[in-house]
Design an enzyme around this catalytic site. Structure first.
Site, mmCIF file in Angstrom:
data_model
loop_
_atom_site.group_PDB
_atom_site.id
_atom_site.type_symbol
_atom_site.label_atom_id
_atom_site.label_comp_id
_atom_site.label_asym_id
_atom_site.label_seq_id
_atom_site.Cartn_x
_atom_site.Cartn_y
_atom_site.Cartn_z
ATOM 1 N N ASP A 23 44.232 41.624 34.941
ATOM 2 C CA ASP A 23 45.209 40.709 33.506
ATOM 3 C C ASP A 23 44.261 40.449 32.785
ATOM 4 O O ASP A 23 45.322 39.857 32.113
ATOM 5 C CB ASP A 23 45.566 39.349 34.730
ATOM 6 C CG ASP A 23 44.125 38.753 34.344
ATOM 7 O OD1 ASP A 23 43.100 39.258 34.625
ATOM 8 O OD2 ASP A 23 43.912 37.183 33.742
ATOM 9 N N ASP B 87 40.287 44.272 39.249
ATOM 10 C CA ASP B 87 39.717 42.779 38.196
ATOM 11 C C ASP B 87 39.565 41.433 39.320
ATOM 12 O O ASP B 87 39.774 41.107 40.545
ATOM 13 C CB ASP B 87 40.271 42.367 37.109
ATOM 14 C CG ASP B 87 40.246 41.001 36.368
ATOM 15 O OD1 ASP B 87 38.700 41.085 36.506
ATOM 16 O OD2 ASP B 87 40.566 40.363 36.018
ATOM 17 N N ASP C 256 38.067 37.406 37.887
ATOM 18 C CA ASP C 256 39.219 36.114 37.299
ATOM 19 C C ASP C 256 40.081 36.582 37.210
ATOM 20 O O ASP C 256 40.870 37.169 36.068
ATOM 21 C CB ASP C 256 38.036 35.396 36.602
ATOM 22 C CG ASP C 256 36.572 34.942 37.135
ATOM 23 O OD1 ASP C 256 36.583 35.271 38.880
ATOM 24 O OD2 ASP C 256 36.100 34.966 36.289
#
Length: 265
Positions: free
Chosen positions: A207, A13, A15
């Site tokens: 996250d 991922d 961001d």
């Protein structure tokens, strides 16, 4: 420990993971990025960002031409020179029209309703990056302004239009039903296996709740400490292959690879 060789595939991922949640830097991860490149280990971006955002970023990361997954799995690029999108796609415009009909019953705004300057202001992106974030193929970013209790009703209403809702690190995303980071990664893995003649060992890092399908698909999962109110919950029995970091962002990204790979260096 996992061998640090070319049979490995890193899926990440952006961001809040490889990129800092606030200023989008990846300084803490740069040593590992160089190490992966030196060992010819592919780095596959798997993000809610658009292809128009990911392709320039790949160049800055030194991985131009690598496969990537954009818009939470709504678009899969199998590698090579991907054309840069200059206009939102017809399917995206149709999705936005559907969302506009639902605004009679729910309070929310989509990225298509904002200017580049407005998106830049509430995301911290530059004007160029904000413009790239609005060049979408198959999904929409939604700022939910209604009661949280109405989210289930919104999901049901979306399902009537073959659409689904997923939560990212900071926004909600509406996308075609049946798509997602896990489905997209499965398609990419099948493509690579057919091309290379073998399955790669995968490490995934993310996250947010929208990363869970990807983190359940990989062999080894790094759950990076995030900012979402909703925790990342994985439905997998092999807890020994899952690592939860103490640090957020690129520091957590580095921490995760240190945990699984450091002793192999």
């Amino acid at each position: 420990m996992i061998p640090l060789d070319s049979s490995l595939l890193i899926v990440t991922d952006l961001d809040g993971s490889l990129l800092d949640h606030h200023d989008y830097n990846w300084d803490a991860a740069s040593e590992w990025l160089a190490r992966l490149n030196a060992h010819h280990i592919p780095l596959v971006i798997c993000s809610s960002k658009t292809a128009a955002e990911i392709i320039p970023l790949q160049k800055r990361l030194g991985i131009a031409g690598a496969p990537f997954i954009a818009e939470n799995g709504a678009r899969v690029a199998f590698g090579g020179d991907e054309p840069l999108t200059e206009e939102p796609s017809a399917s995206y415009r149709a999705l936005c029209q559907t969302l506009q009909t639902l605004q009679a019953d729910f309070r929310f705004d989509g990225f298509h309703q904002f200017s580049d300057a407005e998106v830049a202001r509430f995301t911290g992106l530059t004007l160029t990056e904000a413009s790239q974030s609005r060049l979408r193929d198959a999904s929409e970013v939604v700022l939910w302004r209604d009661d949280e209790e109405k989210l289930d009703d919104f999901r049901h209403a979306l399902a009537q239009h073959q659409l689904a809702l997923t939560q990212g690190g900071r926004f909600w995303h509406v996308m075609p039903a049946g798509s997602g980071k896990g489905v997209a990664l499965a398609q990419l893995q099948q493509h690579l296996a057919e091309q290379e003649g073998h399955q790669r060992t995968t490490i995934g890092l993310g996250d947010g709740p929208n990363d869970a399908p990807m983190l359940e698909r990989v062999d080894y999962a790094v759950v990076i400490k995030g900012f979402s109110k909703t925790p990342v919950v994985l439905q997998r029995p092999d807890e020994e292959n899952v690592y939860h970091t103490a640090r957020p962002g690129p520091e957590g990204w580095r921490e995760g690879l240190d945990y699984f790979l450091a002793q192999s260096v």
